[in-house]
Design an enzyme around this catalytic site. Structure first.
Site, PDB file in Angstrom:
ATOM      1  N   SER A  77     -29.073 100.059  31.761  1.00  0.00           N
ATOM      2  CA  SER A  77     -30.322  99.346  31.477  1.00  0.00           C
ATOM      3  C   SER A  77     -30.104  97.852  31.288  1.00  0.00           C
ATOM      4  CB  SER A  77     -30.965  99.917  30.205  1.00  0.00           C
ATOM      5  OG  SER A  77     -31.281 101.264  30.391  1.00  0.00           O
ATOM      6  N   GLY A  78     -28.870  97.402  31.481  1.00  0.00           N
ATOM      7  CA  GLY A  78     -28.597  95.971  31.294  1.00  0.00           C
ATOM      8  C   GLY A  78     -27.644  95.692  30.152  1.00  0.00           C
ATOM      9  N   THR A  79     -26.908  96.733  29.734  1.00  0.00           N
ATOM     10  CA  THR A  79     -25.981  96.592  28.602  1.00  0.00           C
ATOM     11  C   THR A  79     -24.965  95.473  28.831  1.00  0.00           C
ATOM     12  OG1 THR A  79     -26.029  99.020  28.673  1.00  0.00           O
ATOM     13  CG2 THR A  79     -24.621  97.994  27.011  1.00  0.00           C
ATOM     14  N   TRP A  81     -24.926  92.869  30.754  1.00  0.00           N
ATOM     15  CA  TRP A  81     -25.529  91.529  30.742  1.00  0.00           C
ATOM     16  C   TRP A  81     -25.857  91.110  29.307  1.00  0.00           C
ATOM     17  CZ3 TRP A  81     -30.844  90.122  33.384  1.00  0.00           C
ATOM     18  CH2 TRP A  81     -30.935  88.729  33.522  1.00  0.00           C
ATOM     19  N   HIS A 141     -24.779 103.618  22.550  1.00  0.00           N
ATOM     20  CA  HIS A 141     -25.767 104.273  23.423  1.00  0.00           C
ATOM     21  C   HIS A 141     -26.499 105.376  22.655  1.00  0.00           C
ATOM     22  CE1 HIS A 141     -24.788 102.138  27.043  1.00  0.00           C
ATOM     23  NE2 HIS A 141     -23.613 102.688  27.231  1.00  0.00           N
ATOM     24  N   LYS A 293     -26.064  95.042  42.215  1.00  0.00           N
ATOM     25  CA  LYS A 293     -27.097  94.151  42.738  1.00  0.00           C
ATOM     26  C   LYS A 293     -27.819  93.359  41.658  1.00  0.00           C
ATOM     27  CE  LYS A 293     -29.180  96.061  46.941  1.00  0.00           C
ATOM     28  NZ  LYS A 293     -30.381  96.780  47.384  1.00  0.00           N
ATOM     29  N   GLY A 294     -28.127  94.057  40.564  1.00  0.00           N
ATOM     30  CA  GLY A 294     -28.827  93.401  39.471  1.00  0.00           C
ATOM     31  C   GLY A 294     -30.234  92.954  39.835  1.00  0.00           C
TER      32      GLY A 294
END
Ligand code: PAP
Length: 327
Positions: A77-79, A81, A141, A293-294
Protein backbone atom coordinates in the site's frame (compact mmCIF):
# COMPACT_ATOMS: atom_id res chain seq x y z
CA UNK A 1 -3.30 -29.80 6.17
CA UNK A 2 -4.60 -28.05 9.30
CA UNK A 3 -8.36 -27.80 9.59
CA UNK A 4 -10.24 -24.61 10.25
CA UNK A 5 -13.14 -24.39 12.67
CA UNK A 6 -16.36 -22.46 12.12
CA UNK A 7 -14.76 -19.11 12.85
CA UNK A 8 -11.88 -19.85 10.52
CA UNK A 9 -9.50 -20.22 13.45
CA UNK A 10 -6.81 -22.86 13.24
CA UNK A 11 -5.40 -24.66 16.17
CA UNK A 12 -4.05 -25.71 18.48
CA UNK A 13 -0.69 -26.20 16.80
CA UNK A 14 2.26 -28.29 18.00
CA UNK A 15 4.57 -26.53 20.40
CA UNK A 16 7.59 -27.63 18.37
CA UNK A 17 7.79 -25.90 15.02
CA UNK A 18 8.91 -28.76 12.79
CA UNK A 19 7.75 -27.03 9.61
CA UNK A 20 4.70 -29.23 9.34
CA UNK A 21 1.34 -28.30 7.88
CA UNK A 22 -0.21 -27.81 11.32
CA UNK A 23 1.52 -24.44 11.57
CA UNK A 24 -0.86 -22.77 9.17
CA UNK A 25 -2.37 -23.06 5.74
CA UNK A 26 -0.88 -22.19 2.37
CA UNK A 27 -2.45 -19.34 0.49
CA UNK A 28 -4.03 -21.05 -2.51
CA UNK A 29 -1.56 -21.14 -5.37
CA UNK A 30 0.43 -18.41 -3.71
CA UNK A 31 2.85 -19.66 -1.14
CA UNK A 32 3.12 -23.31 -2.15
CA UNK A 33 5.00 -25.80 -0.03
CA UNK A 34 7.08 -23.40 2.03
CA UNK A 35 5.49 -23.26 5.52
CA UNK A 36 7.46 -20.10 6.29
CA UNK A 37 5.05 -18.24 4.01
CA UNK A 38 1.83 -19.83 5.20
CA UNK A 39 -0.86 -17.85 6.95
CA UNK A 40 -2.84 -18.35 10.14
CA UNK A 41 -6.04 -16.84 11.45
CA UNK A 42 -5.10 -14.98 14.62
CA UNK A 43 -7.58 -12.90 16.62
CA UNK A 44 -9.71 -12.21 13.56
CA UNK A 45 -6.83 -11.44 11.21
CA UNK A 46 -4.73 -13.45 8.75
CA UNK A 47 -1.06 -13.21 9.52
CA UNK A 48 2.07 -15.08 8.52
CA UNK A 49 1.99 -18.25 10.63
CA UNK A 50 5.59 -17.76 11.67
CA UNK A 51 4.72 -14.29 13.03
CA UNK A 52 2.05 -15.48 15.48
CA UNK A 53 4.41 -15.96 18.45
CA UNK A 54 6.03 -12.61 17.65
CA UNK A 55 2.67 -10.84 17.57
CA UNK A 56 1.68 -12.43 20.88
CA UNK A 57 4.95 -11.25 22.33
CA UNK A 58 4.48 -7.71 20.98
CA UNK A 59 1.02 -7.67 22.52
CA UNK A 60 2.39 -8.71 25.89
CA UNK A 61 5.68 -6.97 26.14
CA UNK A 62 6.17 -4.08 23.70
CA UNK A 63 6.58 -0.85 25.66
CA UNK A 64 6.47 2.26 23.50
CA UNK A 65 8.27 5.42 24.52
CA UNK A 66 6.88 8.91 24.22
CA UNK A 67 7.72 10.16 20.75
CA UNK A 68 7.62 6.76 19.06
CA UNK A 69 6.05 6.77 15.61
CA UNK A 70 4.66 3.55 14.14
CA UNK A 71 4.05 3.24 10.41
CA UNK A 72 1.12 0.90 9.78
CA UNK A 73 -0.06 -0.53 6.49
CA UNK A 74 -1.36 -3.50 4.66
CA UNK A 75 1.43 -4.87 2.44
CA UNK A 76 1.76 -3.21 -0.97
CA UNK A 77 0.00 0.00 0.00
CA UNK A 78 3.03 2.28 -0.06
CA UNK A 79 4.92 1.13 3.03
CA UNK A 80 8.38 1.48 1.48
CA UNK A 81 7.71 5.00 0.27
CA UNK A 82 6.20 6.10 3.58
CA UNK A 83 9.13 4.60 5.49
CA UNK A 84 11.55 6.57 3.34
CA UNK A 85 9.59 9.84 3.64
CA UNK A 86 9.03 9.51 7.38
CA UNK A 87 12.66 8.61 8.01
CA UNK A 88 13.97 11.46 5.86
CA UNK A 89 11.56 13.90 7.52
CA UNK A 90 12.12 12.87 11.12
CA UNK A 91 15.89 12.43 10.79
CA UNK A 92 16.50 15.63 8.80
CA UNK A 93 18.27 17.29 11.72
CA UNK A 94 20.93 14.57 11.75
CA UNK A 95 20.83 13.72 8.07
CA UNK A 96 19.89 16.76 5.98
CA UNK A 97 18.32 15.49 2.76
CA UNK A 98 20.63 17.64 0.63
CA UNK A 99 23.83 16.03 1.92
CA UNK A 100 23.19 13.53 -0.80
CA UNK A 101 26.17 11.24 -0.53
CA UNK A 102 25.89 10.74 3.23
CA UNK A 103 22.22 10.04 3.63
CA UNK A 104 21.38 6.56 5.01
CA UNK A 105 18.63 6.18 2.40
CA UNK A 106 21.34 6.21 -0.26
CA UNK A 107 23.09 3.16 1.15
CA UNK A 108 20.23 1.32 2.87
CA UNK A 109 16.82 0.13 1.69
CA UNK A 110 13.98 1.99 3.51
CA UNK A 111 13.11 -1.28 5.26
CA UNK A 112 16.62 -1.30 6.71
CA UNK A 113 16.10 2.22 8.04
CA UNK A 114 12.70 1.48 9.58
CA UNK A 115 12.22 -1.98 11.01
CA UNK A 116 9.06 -4.05 11.11
CA UNK A 117 8.06 -5.05 14.64
CA UNK A 118 6.74 -8.51 13.75
CA UNK A 119 9.86 -9.40 11.79
CA UNK A 120 12.20 -8.19 14.50
CA UNK A 121 10.37 -10.00 17.30
CA UNK A 122 10.14 -13.20 15.26
CA UNK A 123 13.91 -13.07 14.81
CA UNK A 124 14.33 -12.69 18.58
CA UNK A 125 15.90 -9.28 18.06
CA UNK A 126 13.54 -7.14 20.11
CA UNK A 127 16.41 -5.90 22.24
CA UNK A 128 17.58 -3.99 19.15
CA UNK A 129 14.46 -1.82 19.45
CA UNK A 130 15.30 -1.05 23.06
CA UNK A 131 18.75 0.01 21.98
CA UNK A 132 17.43 2.58 19.50
CA UNK A 133 17.53 6.20 20.69
CA UNK A 134 14.29 8.19 20.77
CA UNK A 135 12.37 9.15 18.81
CA UNK A 136 12.01 5.72 17.28
CA UNK A 137 10.41 5.04 13.93
CA UNK A 138 8.93 1.54 13.69
CA UNK A 139 6.46 -0.27 11.47
CA UNK A 140 3.80 -2.95 11.52
CA UNK A 141 1.37 -4.76 9.24
CA UNK A 142 -0.85 -5.71 12.22
CA UNK A 143 -4.52 -4.74 12.23
CA UNK A 144 -5.39 -1.91 14.60
CA UNK A 145 -7.62 -4.36 16.50
CA UNK A 146 -4.65 -6.55 17.49
CA UNK A 147 -2.18 -3.79 18.37
CA UNK A 148 -1.25 -3.80 22.05
CA UNK A 149 -3.17 -1.11 23.92
CA UNK A 150 0.24 0.33 24.81
CA UNK A 151 0.24 1.54 21.19
CA UNK A 152 -3.41 1.86 20.24
CA UNK A 153 -4.49 3.70 23.39
CA UNK A 154 -1.35 5.73 23.87
CA UNK A 155 -1.50 9.35 22.65
CA UNK A 156 2.29 9.58 23.03
CA UNK A 157 2.81 6.84 20.46
CA UNK A 158 1.70 8.12 17.08
CA UNK A 159 0.57 5.97 14.18
CA UNK A 160 0.91 6.92 10.53
CA UNK A 161 -1.25 4.70 8.35
CA UNK A 162 -1.13 4.40 4.58
CA UNK A 163 -3.76 2.76 2.41
CA UNK A 164 -4.04 2.21 -1.31
CA UNK A 165 -6.80 1.62 -3.82
CA UNK A 166 -7.45 -2.14 -3.31
CA UNK A 167 -7.30 -3.20 -6.97
CA UNK A 168 -3.85 -1.65 -7.33
CA UNK A 169 -2.82 -3.17 -4.02
CA UNK A 170 -3.73 -6.66 -5.32
CA UNK A 171 -1.83 -6.14 -8.56
CA UNK A 172 1.22 -4.93 -6.66
CA UNK A 173 1.02 -7.93 -4.31
CA UNK A 174 0.87 -10.29 -7.27
CA UNK A 175 3.94 -8.79 -8.87
CA UNK A 176 5.76 -9.01 -5.57
CA UNK A 177 4.81 -12.66 -5.02
CA UNK A 178 5.90 -13.51 -8.55
CA UNK A 179 9.42 -12.43 -7.74
CA UNK A 180 9.61 -15.37 -5.33
CA UNK A 181 7.27 -17.76 -7.11
CA UNK A 182 7.01 -16.96 -10.82
CA UNK A 183 4.03 -19.25 -11.47
CA UNK A 184 1.76 -17.64 -8.87
CA UNK A 185 -1.74 -17.36 -10.28
CA UNK A 186 -3.34 -13.92 -10.34
CA UNK A 187 -6.83 -15.37 -10.00
CA UNK A 188 -5.86 -17.44 -6.93
CA UNK A 189 -4.35 -14.40 -5.28
CA UNK A 190 -7.36 -12.29 -6.24
CA UNK A 191 -9.67 -14.92 -4.72
CA UNK A 192 -7.71 -14.95 -1.45
CA UNK A 193 -7.95 -11.14 -1.24
CA UNK A 194 -11.71 -11.25 -1.90
CA UNK A 195 -12.13 -13.96 0.76
CA UNK A 196 -10.12 -11.83 3.19
CA UNK A 197 -7.54 -14.57 3.71
CA UNK A 198 -4.49 -13.01 2.07
CA UNK A 199 -1.68 -11.72 4.28
CA UNK A 200 -2.96 -9.04 6.71
CA UNK A 201 -6.51 -9.74 5.56
CA UNK A 202 -9.31 -9.09 5.60
CA UNK A 203 -8.02 -5.91 3.97
CA UNK A 204 -11.30 -4.07 4.55
CA UNK A 205 -11.03 -4.62 8.31
CA UNK A 206 -7.41 -3.45 8.22
CA UNK A 207 -8.26 -0.17 6.49
CA UNK A 208 -11.48 0.32 8.45
CA UNK A 209 -9.76 -0.17 11.80
CA UNK A 210 -7.18 2.54 11.21
CA UNK A 211 -9.75 4.82 9.55
CA UNK A 212 -11.95 4.66 12.64
CA UNK A 213 -8.99 5.18 14.94
CA UNK A 214 -7.94 8.21 12.94
CA UNK A 215 -11.42 9.69 13.02
CA UNK A 216 -11.67 9.09 16.77
CA UNK A 217 -8.22 10.48 17.49
CA UNK A 218 -6.66 12.45 14.64
CA UNK A 219 -3.84 13.66 16.89
CA UNK A 220 -2.67 10.06 17.37
CA UNK A 221 -3.43 8.42 14.01
CA UNK A 222 -2.68 10.04 10.67
CA UNK A 223 -4.48 8.39 7.77
CA UNK A 224 -2.73 8.79 4.40
CA UNK A 225 -3.59 7.53 0.94
CA UNK A 226 -1.05 6.40 -1.65
CA UNK A 227 -2.94 8.12 -4.47
CA UNK A 228 -2.99 11.44 -2.58
CA UNK A 229 0.74 11.14 -2.07
CA UNK A 230 1.29 10.59 -5.79
CA UNK A 231 -0.80 13.69 -6.51
CA UNK A 232 0.80 15.90 -3.90
CA UNK A 233 3.92 14.41 -2.30
CA UNK A 234 5.13 17.72 -0.86
CA UNK A 235 1.77 18.52 0.76
CA UNK A 236 1.70 15.08 2.37
CA UNK A 237 5.27 15.40 3.63
CA UNK A 238 4.31 18.70 5.29
CA UNK A 239 1.28 17.01 6.84
CA UNK A 240 3.46 14.18 8.10
CA UNK A 241 6.03 16.57 9.57
CA UNK A 242 3.32 18.54 11.41
CA UNK A 243 1.78 15.31 12.71
CA UNK A 244 5.04 14.02 14.21
CA UNK A 245 5.66 17.41 15.81
CA UNK A 246 8.45 18.48 13.47
CA UNK A 247 6.86 21.04 11.13
CA UNK A 248 9.13 22.66 8.55
CA UNK A 249 10.36 26.05 9.61
CA UNK A 250 10.09 29.07 7.28
CA UNK A 251 13.87 28.78 6.78
CA UNK A 252 13.54 25.13 5.77
CA UNK A 253 10.70 26.00 3.42
CA UNK A 254 12.82 28.75 1.92
CA UNK A 255 15.73 26.33 1.47
CA UNK A 256 13.52 23.80 -0.34
CA UNK A 257 13.94 21.00 2.22
CA UNK A 258 10.52 19.53 1.43
CA UNK A 259 11.37 19.20 -2.25
CA UNK A 260 14.73 17.64 -1.32
CA UNK A 261 12.97 14.98 0.77
CA UNK A 262 10.47 14.26 -1.99
CA UNK A 263 13.28 13.91 -4.52
CA UNK A 264 15.43 11.73 -2.25
CA UNK A 265 12.50 9.34 -1.63
CA UNK A 266 11.14 9.28 -5.17
CA UNK A 267 10.70 5.91 -6.81
CA UNK A 268 13.14 6.77 -9.59
CA UNK A 269 15.83 7.82 -7.16
CA UNK A 270 15.50 4.88 -4.75
CA UNK A 271 15.04 2.26 -7.45
CA UNK A 272 18.25 3.22 -9.21
CA UNK A 273 20.48 3.18 -6.16
CA UNK A 274 23.08 0.42 -6.00
CA UNK A 275 21.60 -0.92 -2.74
CA UNK A 276 18.21 -1.43 -4.41
CA UNK A 277 19.46 -2.95 -7.66
CA UNK A 278 18.46 -6.54 -8.44
CA UNK A 279 21.84 -7.97 -7.48
CA UNK A 280 21.62 -6.83 -3.86
CA UNK A 281 19.88 -9.88 -2.44
CA UNK A 282 18.76 -9.74 1.18
CA UNK A 283 16.55 -11.98 3.29
CA UNK A 284 13.74 -12.82 3.05
CA UNK A 285 13.09 -10.52 0.08
CA UNK A 286 15.55 -8.82 -2.22
CA UNK A 287 15.64 -5.03 -1.99
CA UNK A 288 14.62 -4.45 -5.60
CA UNK A 289 11.32 -6.32 -5.13
CA UNK A 290 9.90 -3.28 -3.33
CA UNK A 291 10.17 -0.99 -6.34
CA UNK A 292 8.16 -1.41 -9.53
CA UNK A 293 5.90 1.06 -11.32
CA UNK A 294 4.48 3.09 -8.48
CA UNK A 295 1.39 4.23 -10.37
CA UNK A 296 -2.32 4.54 -9.71
CA UNK A 297 -4.61 2.52 -11.97
CA UNK A 298 -2.26 -0.28 -13.05
CA UNK A 299 -5.05 -2.75 -12.21
CA UNK A 300 -6.59 -2.21 -15.67
CA UNK A 301 -3.65 -4.12 -17.14
CA UNK A 302 -4.30 -7.22 -15.03
CA UNK A 303 -7.93 -7.45 -13.99
CA UNK A 304 -10.98 -8.34 -16.01
CA UNK A 305 -13.91 -5.91 -15.73
CA UNK A 306 -15.80 -8.63 -13.80
CA UNK A 307 -12.99 -8.96 -11.26
CA UNK A 308 -12.83 -5.19 -10.85
CA UNK A 309 -16.61 -4.98 -10.32
CA UNK A 310 -16.47 -7.79 -7.76
CA UNK A 311 -13.71 -6.18 -5.72
CA UNK A 312 -15.31 -2.74 -5.95
CA UNK A 313 -18.58 -4.23 -4.69
CA UNK A 314 -16.83 -5.91 -1.74
CA UNK A 315 -15.14 -2.64 -0.81
CA UNK A 316 -18.36 -0.69 -1.11
CA UNK A 317 -20.27 -3.16 1.03
CA UNK A 318 -17.61 -3.60 3.71
CA UNK A 319 -16.87 0.10 4.05
CA UNK A 320 -20.42 1.30 3.68
CA UNK A 321 -21.36 3.93 6.24
CA UNK A 322 -17.73 4.46 7.27
CA UNK A 323 -17.20 7.64 5.24
CA UNK A 324 -14.21 5.98 3.56
CA UNK A 325 -14.33 5.09 -0.10
CA UNK A 326 -11.99 4.34 -2.98
CA UNK A 327 -14.36 5.35 -5.75
P1 PAP B 1 5.61 -3.57 1.50
O1 PAP B 1 4.33 -3.36 2.25
O2 PAP B 1 5.93 -5.02 1.28
O3 PAP B 1 6.75 -2.81 2.05
P2 PAP B 1 4.94 -1.52 -0.34
O4 PAP B 1 6.09 -0.63 -0.29
O5 PAP B 1 3.74 -1.14 0.45
O6 PAP B 1 5.37 -3.00 0.02
O7 PAP B 1 4.43 -1.69 -1.82
C1 PAP B 1 5.25 -1.66 -2.95
C2 PAP B 1 4.59 -0.71 -3.92
O8 PAP B 1 4.99 0.62 -3.61
C3 PAP B 1 5.03 -0.97 -5.34
O9 PAP B 1 3.93 -0.60 -6.16
P3 PAP B 1 3.67 -1.19 -7.62
O10 PAP B 1 3.86 -2.67 -7.53
O11 PAP B 1 2.28 -0.80 -7.98
O12 PAP B 1 4.67 -0.53 -8.49
C4 PAP B 1 6.20 -0.02 -5.49
O13 PAP B 1 6.53 0.30 -6.82
C5 PAP B 1 5.66 1.19 -4.73
N1 PAP B 1 6.74 2.05 -4.26
C6 PAP B 1 7.90 1.70 -3.64
N2 PAP B 1 8.64 2.76 -3.39
C7 PAP B 1 7.99 3.83 -3.89
C8 PAP B 1 8.28 5.22 -3.96
N3 PAP B 1 9.42 5.71 -3.50
N4 PAP B 1 7.37 6.03 -4.53
C9 PAP B 1 6.21 5.56 -5.01
N5 PAP B 1 5.87 4.24 -4.99
C10 PAP B 1 6.76 3.39 -4.42
Amino acid sequence: MATTNKTGAIGPVPFMNDGSAALGVPLAGLTGDDPKLWVRFYQGTWVLATFVPAIASIQQSFRPRGGDVVIASIPKSGTTWLKALAFATMARGVYPPDTAAEHPLLRLNPHQCVTNLERLYSAGQESMIEALPSPRLLSTHMHHSILPSSISKNPDCKIVYICREPKDMVVSLWHFCRRGKPDVSFSDLFEAVCQGTSVSGPFWDHVHGYWNASKANPEAVLFLRYEDMLRDPAGNVRKLARFVGQPFSPAEEEAGVVAQIVRLCSLDNLKNLEVNKPSSASQPFANDWFFRKGEAGDWVNHMTPDMARRLDAIVEEKLSGSGLSFA
